[in-house]
Design an enzyme around this catalytic site. Structure first.
Site, short mmCIF file in Angstrom:
data_model
loop_
_atom_site.label_atom_id
_atom_site.label_comp_id
_atom_site.label_asym_id
_atom_site.label_seq_id
_atom_site.Cartn_x
_atom_site.Cartn_y
_atom_site.Cartn_z
N ASP A 46 7.88 4.10 8.87
CA ASP A 46 6.93 3.20 8.23
C ASP A 46 5.94 3.91 7.31
O ASP A 46 5.12 4.77 7.66
CB ASP A 46 5.85 2.48 9.35
CG ASP A 46 5.26 1.22 8.96
OD1 ASP A 46 5.88 0.83 7.64
OD2 ASP A 46 4.44 0.61 9.65
N ASP B 115 9.58 -1.15 3.37
CA ASP B 115 8.59 0.06 3.74
C ASP B 115 8.98 0.52 5.11
O ASP B 115 8.15 1.24 5.61
CB ASP B 115 7.30 -0.29 3.40
CG ASP B 115 6.65 -1.50 4.24
OD1 ASP B 115 7.38 -2.21 4.88
OD2 ASP B 115 5.58 -1.67 4.52
N GLU B 116 9.97 0.17 5.82
CA GLU B 116 10.08 0.50 7.09
C GLU B 116 11.66 0.45 7.32
O GLU B 116 12.42 -0.28 6.94
CB GLU B 116 9.42 -0.47 8.02
CG GLU B 116 9.80 -1.74 8.01
CD GLU B 116 9.15 -2.62 9.38
OE1 GLU B 116 8.63 -1.74 10.27
OE2 GLU B 116 8.91 -3.67 9.05
#
Length: 351
Positions: free
Chosen positions: A5, A103-104
């Site tokens: 993350d 973003d992950e």
């Protein structure tokens, strides 16, 4: 399996573009003007410390952090940065990468030292992007995802079956991935307030409250159970959405109808590119001052734009007459390809 993350991703990307903002309160959202209507997309840790959070009205964020730098949301920049991040993850030998968003991602690997792999991933991402990330390690995707929260920022944390209840047992159900305030409130109605209580909850109670699919899944969440496999099969969206916040409330019915027509047309373009028929139309309405309601209707499978437009307009009959409207959104749910969601974890709906 590991959950990677990016730390304060959107804000971090903006700081890379403007190094002078490092260490300052940064809020990203809307057109970057806190006097206008809009919501926070993300905030730097410095702004979060003052109570600024995602989804908060920009004006509220300004009251909490008047010294913050407000920036417009730049989707193209974040998509470009995300692509570099995901390519960096895929460059690590002998791993499988499953994207979850900008973003992950989950990263699957066979290794005797997952912490060493996690640190290698952090170094690889930092070298490629100058962005920092946190890595959660788990024996299921649920535990890996939850572990990340304990490692923030820039850390590594492991959470397994052996430590799950020790770490999570006395925490509120709201701390679980996929349990929002409404679900936690419904669980509370059955006296289920903590993760441990959910872990040992009567399956029949959960099925009666949430249905035959989601009921058992919430029970699994309480135990930290879930898939133990990471797949690189591309995620297939269940639907597409478009929404618009108006700088001045809409009070005229004709203007509301026109806005819904424009939003529906825009979402239909996304749907048409995928070629999957629409099965449900949902209208999102945010009334003044900030009350949000959704109105949906399941429809016969169709690719006919005229039918979708008609249903979207019909849903306006459920909008409260005479009440000022500050936001409208249209969501179109599509048919899912066979097997598209096998071995995946249910998550919250688009809205």
């Amino acid at each position: 399996m590991l959950h990677v993350d990016l730390d304060q991703f959107i804000a971090a990307v903006e700081v890379l573009r403007r190094p002078e903002l490092a260490g300052r309160q940064v809020v990203v959202g809307g057109r970057g003007d806190p006097t206008e209507r809009g919501v926070v997309a993300t905030a730097s840790y410095e702004a979060r410390a003052l109570g600024v959070g995602s989804g908060m009205p920009l004006r509220t964020a300004f009251r909490k952090a008047p010294e913050a730098v407000f920036l417009p949301h730049d989707r193209a920049a974040y998509e470009a940065a995300s692509e570099v991040v995901m390519n960096a993850l895929r460059s690590v030998p002998d791993v499988t990468v499953q994207e979850l968003g900008w973003d992950e991602a989950f990263v699957g690997a066979r290794t005797a030292d997952p912490e060493a792999l996690a640190r290698r991933i952090q170094e690889t991402v930092l070298a490629a992007t100058r962005l920092h990330c946190t890595v959660g390690i788990g024996d299921t995707t649920v535990r890996a995802k939850v572990a990340t929260g304990f490692g923030k920022p820039r850390g590594v944390y492991r959470l397994t079956r052996d430590t799950w209840l020790e770490v999570m047992g006395e925490r509120p159900t709201r701390d679980l991935w996929g349990v929002g305030p409404r679900v936690s409130a419904r669980l509370d109605g059955h006296g289920i307030r903590t993760v441990a209580e959910l872990a040992r909850a009567d399956p029949e109670v959960l099925v009666a409250e949430f249905g035959p699919r989601m009921g058992p899944w919430y029970g699994q969440l309480g135990r930290g159970e879930g898939t133990a496999e990471v797949t690189d099969t591309p995620w297939v969206a269940r639907g597409h959405s478009r929404e618009e916040t108006f700088q001045e409330d809409l009070t005229d019915r004709a203007r509301v109808e026109d806005a819904v027509r424009r939003l529906t047309a825009a979402v239909l373009e996304d749907v048409t590119r995928e070629g999957r028929p629409v099965v449900r139309v949902t209208l999102k309405v945010r009334y003044r001052p900030f009350l949000t309601k959704t109105y949906g209707r399941k429809i016969p499978v169709t690719l006919d734009p005229a039918t979708v437009h008609e249903v979207a307009q019909d849903l306006l009959d459920r909008v409260e007459a005479g009440r000022p409207v500050r936001l409208l959104g249209v969501h179109l749910e599509m048919t899912m390809p066979a097997g598209a969601r096998e071995r995946t974890t249910p998550t919250r709906s688009a809205w």
